[in-house]
Scaffold this motif. Structure first.
Motif, short mmCIF file in Angstrom:
data_model
loop_
_atom_site.label_atom_id
_atom_site.label_comp_id
_atom_site.label_asym_id
_atom_site.label_seq_id
_atom_site.Cartn_x
_atom_site.Cartn_y
_atom_site.Cartn_z
N PRO A 150 40.79 45.01 52.93
CA PRO A 150 39.45 45.13 52.35
C PRO A 150 39.35 44.32 51.07
O PRO A 150 40.35 43.83 50.56
N LEU A 151 38.15 44.20 50.57
CA LEU A 151 37.92 43.40 49.38
C LEU A 151 38.61 44.03 48.17
O LEU A 151 38.41 45.20 47.88
N PRO A 152 39.45 43.27 47.44
CA PRO A 152 40.11 43.85 46.26
C PRO A 152 39.08 44.22 45.19
O PRO A 152 38.07 43.55 45.00
N GLY A 153 39.37 45.32 44.46
CA GLY A 153 38.46 45.77 43.43
C GLY A 153 38.49 44.92 42.18
O GLY A 153 37.50 44.82 41.48
N ASP A 154 39.64 44.29 41.89
CA ASP A 154 39.76 43.43 40.72
C ASP A 154 40.93 42.49 40.95
O ASP A 154 41.58 42.51 42.01
N LEU A 155 41.23 41.66 39.96
CA LEU A 155 42.29 40.67 40.12
C LEU A 155 43.67 41.30 40.12
O LEU A 155 44.61 40.73 40.70
N THR A 168 27.67 50.90 39.00
CA THR A 168 27.55 52.28 38.57
C THR A 168 28.88 53.01 38.68
O THR A 168 29.27 53.76 37.78
N ALA A 169 29.59 52.78 39.80
CA ALA A 169 30.89 53.43 40.00
C ALA A 169 32.05 52.54 39.55
O ALA A 169 33.19 53.00 39.52
N GLU A 170 31.75 51.26 39.23
CA GLU A 170 32.74 50.29 38.79
C GLU A 170 33.86 50.12 39.83
O GLU A 170 35.05 50.14 39.51
N GLU A 171 33.48 49.94 41.10
CA GLU A 171 34.43 49.66 42.17
C GLU A 171 33.68 49.08 43.36
O GLU A 171 32.44 49.16 43.44
N VAL A 172 34.44 48.49 44.27
CA VAL A 172 33.84 47.94 45.48
C VAL A 172 33.61 49.06 46.48
O VAL A 172 34.52 49.85 46.77
N ARG A 173 32.39 49.13 46.99
CA ARG A 173 32.05 50.17 47.96
C ARG A 173 31.24 49.58 49.11
O ARG A 173 30.66 48.50 48.99
#
Length: 899
Positions: free
Chosen positions: A38-43, A879-884
């Motif tokens: 899945p898409l990474p949330g950050d580097l 809003t949640a500061e993550e990939v959803r």
């Protein structure tokens, strides 16, 4: 987005990724698409995933030979490794070393400045030589790794023999010995003192394998080597040559056979491009004819599906005989028709293969369009007809049964993920030489092996390479070993749609880069496919990042090897957006347009001859060919097709619903020569006897107005298994069904006709063509994640950057959400919501959405959409500061938001 820089030297791969440009990150995700799922949330998550074992192995499998040798040399040197040390290990490969380092860096396998380069830990573990796995370098473990496993007493003896101070610490002893062996002058002096026979022993182990066997009482020269740690015991009776000693004996080289350049691609013959296209068009016409014949055959005689799936050996042989081709070629055409969705299983109780409704649509296309559909399917399918008949392990085999099974055509086990990639690589090599040039097959195989040595086992590569060359000739993609002109647009589209597109190949095929002018003596393709897919990595973006151990790294940022230097033979960097410029539909139309004038025009006539044959001097229009095939059997094919009339073939036409008068009219209308009198007599004679018997399915009955004919049927011993009996002067019944009665009576020459359930003779209606229910085209089974497009890459990079900013790991670059939400919950029509989300995904804008959760609570959220497909939107939720990922049916509406 502008480049994000760090205020200090990076200490990890994640820190270096933060210093890279967005185009660098997009290049990484393009080269390693598994990092997107899945898409990474950050580097930080991206760096962690890039270091996982499965992902690193997949990235290593896609390196060319010199890229892999560079990584192996880095693993041998150990972290950190300077560019100068690496240059010594890869002597004679300096001209390609900057490009190879840029590839490793762009794929997140390497990080750090030129003075302290580091492989990611997993790659170091996979490639570093060990006592159990010397690897391609043939090197063993380091002296420190071997000495620490010795007893303290033995370590003291080694220190004393080398004139070193004794120490009780085994780690200190190993370090002291390693210092001696890392000093080139001291090690050379020690080797000069070695006894004469010991040099021969060292030469045997120098290039690997580094292990050897010794007896319990070794000879004096072996004892001297053991006492001075030039050989170190690893087990009773086994010794190993330390890595430092082997490198000193080799002159510092890590590989015996360093291969920085791809093997020469020599052209053994050259044909005029026009001639190549004409021959290839002839093969394309033959391909269409064979595919259509296979569909006609399985429409009349559908083969059974094996219980384990697939086509039986007898049915495959029957198809090969009917098409007059070898069995392996029949398996190829069956597999191609199956992959194109033209044939499939009907799913019935008596399961059989038959044409699908999609085959009728395919037949309605023009000949060039039909060919482009087949060729495009062949380029993309993962099924390999060459594996038919090979043995494969059988899961869950019962006791007493063989543990392997033979792979059947159309059955399971024929998918090979790397097959489409190998086809594209091979055809791209053919496209890289001058049009009409046919490279040597051995040179093609060697080049393919150099391009991706770890991609697949050598036996499978050899098998698939031979199969691709043969199938390309069958299909008309190539002729005499040279690529046809009308196949190039399809090859371009296939390259653009690949999971890991070769942008340089796309540029070459679209004309952005001219192919190399080759001669039989010095023909060579431009570059390997792997080297061309990587983006340039500048010294400032990747090479300037230093680990804490390196001093003065910032001043070394522009040192040689810090960035990519394209070789002179390379067509140059090609932008990643090249894939968006290739339209598959336009490519297919272009290919069909190029092929159309090369195919012969279908004819609407044939020539009848006195020997009961008809000659078609060229391809016939489909309806005419089908009608003639019902009334006559194909005797020979080639430039002209010869059909032969017989009582059986004429009876087949009558069974299809034609009357004698219709057959006479058909022959008279379409023959350019008079109808021979013997042929007219044959039609009338067979028609006179046809239909005198009628069979139905009341359990099974036979009726006839001529009682003498029924007496003959009852007296025929060949029909005794039918157990017929007379229940009326003109009626026989039996336990066999109507279909069996019809087949048995026809087999023994009685020419019955079928009777409908209403009692009418089924003449003139014909049998409806057999078709399966609608079937989906079989999906290829790749061994990796699917490819992606440029817009998704840009959106993914934006989302990863946004996640990094939200986590506080990187400075903000203007991607923060607005502080004031809308006054009310956004509410828009579904179509408008979908339009806004797709527009934001393509432009990188932020949107407010109204979202109703599973608990019925409505909330407002600000999203940076990445992907909108399949009824879901994947986005970075500020809003949640993550990939959803959110289902679209729960979104009440959307509204643009300004950051």
């Amino acid at each position: 987005m502008s480049q994000v820089t760090s205020g200090s030297n990076p200490r990890t791969l994640a820190d270096e990724l933060r210093s890279r440009t967005d185009s660098d990150l997009a290049g990484l995700l393009l080269a390693r698409p598994d990092l997107l799922s899945p898409l990474p949330g950050d580097l930080s998550q991206l760096a962690t995933r890039a270091g996982t074992r499965a992902s690193v192995q997949r990235a290593l499998d896609r390196l060319d030979t010199f890229g892999l040798q560079t990584a192996e040399a880095l693993a041998v040197a150990g972290p950190p490794c300077s560019l100068d040390d690496l240059t010594v290990l890869l002597r004679d490969g300096e001209h390609r070393l900057p490009e190879s380092l840029a590839t490793l860096r762009s794929r997140a396998l390497l990080w750090g400045p030129p003075t302290a380069m580091r492989l990611v830990r997993t790659a170091q573990e996979l490639l570093a030589p060990t006592p159990q796995r010397p690897g391609p370098t043939g090197l063993g473990p380091t002296l420190g790794e071997t000495v620490t496993a010795l007893s303290p007493r033995r370590a003291q003896e080694l220190l004393a023999a080398n004139g070193l101070r004794a120490t009780a610490d085994p780690v200190s002893a190993a370090r002291a010995l390693a210092d001696v062996f890392s000093d080139t002058d001291r090690l050379s002096a020690l080797l000069a003192e070695a006894p004469d026979h010991s040099h021969e022993v060292l030469r045997r182990l120098m290039w690997g394998p580094p292990q050897g066997e010794v007896s319990a009482r070794p000879a004096p020269h072996l004892r001297w080597l053991l006492d001075h740690a030039l050989l170190v015991p690893t087990a009773p009776g086994t010794v190993v040559l330390p890595r430092e000693v082997a490198l000193a004996l080799r002159g510092g080289r890590s590989h015996r056979d360093l291969r920085p350049d791809p093997p020469e691609l020599t052209v053994h013959t050259h044909h005029r491009p026009e001639r190549t296209d004409v021959v290839a068009a002839g093969q394309a016409h033959r391909a269409l004819a064979l595919t259509e014949s296979l569909l006609d055959l399985w429409e009349r005689e559908p083969p059974a599906v094996l219980r384990t799936g697939g086509l039986g050996v007898r049915d495959l042989k029957r198809a090969a005989v009917a098409l007059d081709i070898p069995e392996p070629e029949a398996a190829f055409w069956a597999e191609l028709a199956y992959a194109a969705g033209l044939v499939a299983s009907d799913g019935g109780t008596d399961e059989r293969y038959a044409p699908t409704p999609a085959s009728d649509e395919w037949l309605r296309l023009t000949a060039p369009e039909r060919w482009t559909r087949l060729a495009a399917t062949w380029l993309e399918t993962t099924r390999c007809a060459a594996l038919v008949g090979e043995r494969a392990p059988q899961q869950g085999a019962a006791r007493g049964r063989p543990a392997d099974r033979s792979l059947a055509a159309l059955g399971p086990g024929l998918d090979r993920g790397p097959a489409p990639e190998l086809r594209l690589r091979l055809l791209t090599l053919l496209a890289s030489v001058e049009p009409g040039g046919a490279p040597e097959q051995a040179a093609l195989r060697e080049r393919l092996r150099w391009q991706a040595p770890r991609r697949m086992p050598d036996p499978l590569r050899e098998l698939l390479c031979s199969a691709v060359l043969t199938e390309a000739e069958h299909l008309g993609v190539t002729a005499h070993g040279a690529l046809s002109g009308f196949a190039r647009p399809l090859l371009t589209a296939a390259q653009a749609r690949a999971a890991e597109p070769d942008h340089a190949a796309v540029a070459l095929l679209t004309g952005a880069v001219e192919p190399a002018t080759t001669t039989p003596a010095d023909a060579e393709a431009d570059t390997d496919a792997d080297a061309d897919t990587r983006p340039d990595v500048s010294p400032e973006s990747g090479g300037a990042d230093a680990a804490p151990e390196s001093a003065g790294a910032e001043s070394e940022a522009s040192a040689p090897g810090a960035g990519a230097a394209a070789p002179t033979s390379s067509p140059g960097p090609v932008p990643a957006d090249t894939t968006a410029e290739v339209d598959p539909a336009a490519a297919a139309a272009s290919s069909a347009e190029l092929l159309s004038p090369l195919l012969p025009e279908p004819l609407d006539h044939f020539l009848l001859q006195a020997d009961m044959t008809a000659v078609a001097p060229g391809p016939l229009v489909r309806d005419l060919a089908r009608a003639l095939g019902d009334a006559a059997d194909v005797e020979s094919t080639g430039g002209a097709t010869v059909y032969r009339f017989s009582p059986t073939s004429v009876r087949r036409a009558l069974d299809a619903g034609r009357t004698a008068a219709e057959l006479h009219a058909f022959l008279t209308e379409h023959s350019r020569t008079p109808v021979p009198q013997p042929l007219s007599y044959l039609v009338d004679d067979v028609a006179r006897r046809h239909g005198r018997l009628r069979a139905g399915t009341a359990a099974g009955y036979v009726t006839c107005e001529d009682e003498a004919t029924l007496d003959q049927v009852l007296a025929d011993r060949r029909l005794a298994p039918l157990r017929l009996r007379r229940i009326a002067p003109t009626v026989l019944v039996g336990p066999a069904g109507g279909d069996l009665l019809l087949a048995a009576l026809k087999e023994h020459g009685y020419a019955p006709s079928a009777e409908s359930s209403e009692g009418a003779v089924a003449v003139g209606a014909g049998t409806p063509p057999r078709r399966t229910p609608p079937r989906a085209v079989p999906e290829p089974q790749p061994d990796g994640p699917p490819g992606t497009d440029a817009s998704l890459l840009r959106a993914a990079v934006r989302a990863i950057r946004s996640g990094d900013h939200a986590a506080g790991a990187a400075p903000n670059s203007g991607g923060r959400p607005p502080s004031d939400p809308p006054a009310s919950l956004p509410r828009t029509e579904p179509a408008e919501t979908l339009r806004l989300l797709r527009s934001a995904a393509s432009s990188g804008a932020l949107v407010w959405i109204g979202y109703v959760g599973a608990d019925g609570v409505a909330t407002q959220r600000v999203l940076a959409p990445v992907r909108v497909e399949g009824g879901f939107v994947t986005a970075f939720d500020h809003t949640a500061e993550e990939v959803r990922t959110y289902p679209l049916h729960r979104i009440t509406g959307a509204a643009p938001a300004s950051s």
